[in-house]
Design an enzyme around this catalytic site. Structure first.
Site, short mmCIF file in Angstrom:
data_model
loop_
_atom_site.label_atom_id
_atom_site.label_comp_id
_atom_site.label_asym_id
_atom_site.label_seq_id
_atom_site.Cartn_x
_atom_site.Cartn_y
_atom_site.Cartn_z
N LYS A 18 0.84 -1.22 0.00
CA LYS A 18 0.00 0.00 0.00
C LYS A 18 0.86 1.25 0.00
O LYS A 18 0.63 2.19 -0.78
CB LYS A 18 -0.95 0.02 1.22
CG LYS A 18 -1.91 -1.15 1.27
CD LYS A 18 -2.85 -1.06 2.44
CE LYS A 18 -2.17 -1.09 3.79
NZ LYS A 18 -1.46 -2.36 4.10
N ARG A 91 -10.06 0.43 8.18
CA ARG A 91 -9.56 -0.91 8.48
C ARG A 91 -10.58 -1.74 9.23
O ARG A 91 -10.32 -2.90 9.52
CB ARG A 91 -8.34 -0.75 9.39
CG ARG A 91 -7.05 -1.20 8.75
CD ARG A 91 -5.99 -0.76 9.71
NE ARG A 91 -4.80 -1.50 9.58
CZ ARG A 91 -3.68 -0.98 9.06
NH1 ARG A 91 -3.67 0.24 8.59
NH2 ARG A 91 -2.60 -1.69 9.04
N ARG A 130 11.85 -5.54 4.72
CA ARG A 130 11.54 -4.11 4.63
C ARG A 130 12.50 -3.29 5.51
O ARG A 130 12.77 -3.62 6.65
CB ARG A 130 10.11 -3.82 5.08
CG ARG A 130 9.88 -2.32 5.18
CD ARG A 130 8.45 -1.91 5.24
NE ARG A 130 7.68 -2.58 6.26
CZ ARG A 130 6.35 -2.48 6.33
NH1 ARG A 130 5.69 -1.76 5.46
NH2 ARG A 130 5.70 -3.11 7.28
N ARG A 163 11.19 -1.76 11.02
CA ARG A 163 10.08 -1.37 11.89
C ARG A 163 9.91 -2.39 13.01
O ARG A 163 10.06 -3.58 12.79
CB ARG A 163 8.78 -1.30 11.07
CG ARG A 163 8.42 0.12 10.67
CD ARG A 163 7.33 0.16 9.66
NE ARG A 163 6.10 -0.52 10.03
CZ ARG A 163 4.99 -0.48 9.30
NH1 ARG A 163 4.96 0.21 8.19
NH2 ARG A 163 3.91 -1.12 9.68
N ARG A 174 -0.53 -9.26 13.01
CA ARG A 174 -1.17 -8.24 12.16
C ARG A 174 -1.98 -8.88 11.04
O ARG A 174 -3.05 -8.40 10.67
CB ARG A 174 -0.09 -7.30 11.57
CG ARG A 174 0.47 -6.35 12.62
CD ARG A 174 1.81 -5.76 12.21
NE ARG A 174 1.74 -4.98 11.01
CZ ARG A 174 2.79 -4.66 10.25
NH1 ARG A 174 3.99 -5.09 10.58
NH2 ARG A 174 2.65 -3.91 9.19
P1 AP5 Z 1 4.84 -1.53 1.86
O1 AP5 Z 1 4.54 -0.70 0.66
O2 AP5 Z 1 5.52 -0.88 3.01
O3 AP5 Z 1 3.50 -2.30 2.32
P2 AP5 Z 1 2.24 -1.79 3.13
O4 AP5 Z 1 1.05 -2.48 2.56
O5 AP5 Z 1 2.20 -0.30 3.20
O6 AP5 Z 1 2.59 -2.44 4.53
P3 AP5 Z 1 2.42 -1.86 5.99
O7 AP5 Z 1 3.11 -2.87 6.89
O8 AP5 Z 1 2.90 -0.45 6.13
O9 AP5 Z 1 0.92 -1.93 6.16
P4 AP5 Z 1 0.13 -2.04 7.45
O10 AP5 Z 1 -1.21 -1.85 6.91
O11 AP5 Z 1 0.29 -3.28 8.26
O12 AP5 Z 1 0.83 -0.99 8.41
P5 AP5 Z 1 0.45 0.50 8.79
O13 AP5 Z 1 1.69 1.28 8.80
O14 AP5 Z 1 -0.71 0.96 7.99
O15 AP5 Z 1 5.69 -2.80 1.36
C1 AP5 Z 1 6.17 -3.76 2.30
C2 AP5 Z 1 7.57 -4.25 1.82
O16 AP5 Z 1 7.42 -4.93 0.57
C3 AP5 Z 1 8.57 -3.09 1.54
O17 AP5 Z 1 9.85 -3.53 1.87
C4 AP5 Z 1 8.46 -2.85 0.02
O18 AP5 Z 1 9.65 -2.33 -0.53
C5 AP5 Z 1 8.15 -4.26 -0.48
N1 AP5 Z 1 7.29 -4.29 -1.65
C6 AP5 Z 1 6.18 -3.48 -1.89
N2 AP5 Z 1 5.60 -3.81 -3.06
C7 AP5 Z 1 6.35 -4.86 -3.57
C8 AP5 Z 1 6.22 -5.65 -4.75
N3 AP5 Z 1 5.22 -5.45 -5.63
N4 AP5 Z 1 7.13 -6.65 -4.95
C9 AP5 Z 1 8.13 -6.87 -4.05
N5 AP5 Z 1 8.30 -6.15 -2.91
C10 AP5 Z 1 7.41 -5.15 -2.67
O19 AP5 Z 1 -0.11 0.32 10.28
C11 AP5 Z 1 0.75 0.02 11.37
C12 AP5 Z 1 -0.06 -0.03 12.65
O20 AP5 Z 1 -0.70 1.26 12.89
C13 AP5 Z 1 -1.21 -1.02 12.66
O21 AP5 Z 1 -0.79 -2.33 13.00
C14 AP5 Z 1 -2.14 -0.40 13.73
O22 AP5 Z 1 -1.65 -0.65 15.03
C15 AP5 Z 1 -1.99 1.09 13.46
N6 AP5 Z 1 -3.00 1.58 12.48
C16 AP5 Z 1 -2.76 2.16 11.27
N7 AP5 Z 1 -3.91 2.47 10.65
C17 AP5 Z 1 -4.91 2.08 11.47
C18 AP5 Z 1 -6.32 2.11 11.38
N8 AP5 Z 1 -6.95 2.60 10.30
N9 AP5 Z 1 -7.04 1.61 12.41
C19 AP5 Z 1 -6.44 1.12 13.51
N10 AP5 Z 1 -5.10 1.05 13.67
C20 AP5 Z 1 -4.34 1.52 12.65
#
Ligand code: AP5
Length: 228
Positions: A18, A91, A130, A163, A174
């Protein structure tokens, strides 16, 4: 409708890409990138009251309570005048309903809900590789997108870190939370015309091209516009 006014929701499991796709698409279409995870991490790093409140939830890999997230997102969207892309929100069903309410109240609507499909077994591997730059937010992967100099951000030369919630056990937690609370959102939005999917397991550039084709089609259908 012009690209600058687009309102997009990006769905997908942890590690689906994402953040990677959000950066590419926001750059291409001139949208504000609203990533709830990034916003929370900035609050945690700055040790604000909100950061102290959410830090434990994030460390454990569970969701921050809906009211806290809804309030932060409402404030953020209220401050924007152009188009935006939501990454990591909604979410839960309750967050999606709150977003619907806010959109209706403002007389607007979401133009596109884009779901990045991704097999969970690939996610654990991606997360282990990552590395992120806490200073500028750039995201790398030691396998698929390594920085030019190991451990250093290409953009700002800051040190790259893993992270805390990317440890194997927390990633699995997660993913469980995603299956229980977030995956059902695809069904919620699928019944709406604005729902589209792309295969998130393809190389990142191909995922971007697939998403851009969908967005260009949407724009062309509404106003004859097509972006580069
Ligand atoms: P990346 O692009 O970083 O993936 P992502 O989907 O953004 O993953 P996140 O871990 O950031 O998502 P998340 O939803 O768990 O975490 P968030 O920060 O929102 O890619 C991942 C890796 O793969 C990278 O190394 C990248 O280079 C690689 N990659 C990407 N695309 C690729 C491809 N096509 N091929 C190969 N490699 C690739 O949330 C964190 C925490 O915040 C949550 O656990 C929760 O506690 C809280 N939180 C956030 N939002 C909410 C909400 N709405 N409600 C409640 N709690 C929330």
């Amino acid at each position: 409708m012009s690209a600058a006014n687009l309102r997009i929701v990006l769905l997908g499991c942890p590690g689906a890409g994402k953040g990677t796709q959000a950066s590419a698409l926001c750059g291409r279409y001139g949208l504000a990138h609203v990533a709830t995870g990034d916003l929370f991490r900035a609050e945690v790093a700055a040790k604000t009251a909100l950061g102290l409140k959410v830090s434990d939830y994030m460390k454990r890999g569970v969701l921050v309570p809906d009211e806290t997230v809804n309030e932060m997102v409402a404030g953020k969207l209220g401050s924007l005048s152009g188009g935006w892309l939501l990454d990591g929100f909604p979410r839960t069903l309750s967050q999606a309903q709150e977003l619907d309410k806010a959109m209706k109240a403002g007389g607007g609507r979401i133009d596109l809900i884009l779901n990045l499909r991704m097999p969970p077994e690939e996610v654990v591997r991606r997360m282990a590789g990552r590395r992120s730059c806490p200073a500028c937010g750039e995201v790398y992967n030691i396998e698929s997108r390594p920085p030019k100099i190991e451990g250093k951000c290409d953009k700002c030369a800051g040190p790259l870190l893993q992270r805390e919630d990317d440890k194997d056990a927390t990633v699995r937690k997660r993913l469980m939370v995603y299956e229980d609370l977030t995956r059902p959102l695809a069904a919620y939005y699928r019944s709406e015309g604005a729902f589209e999917e792309v295969d998130g397991s393809l190389p990142a550039d191909e995922v971007t091209q697939g998403a851009a084709r969908i967005i260009d089609r949407l724009l062309a259908g509404r106003s004859g516009f097509s972006a580069g």
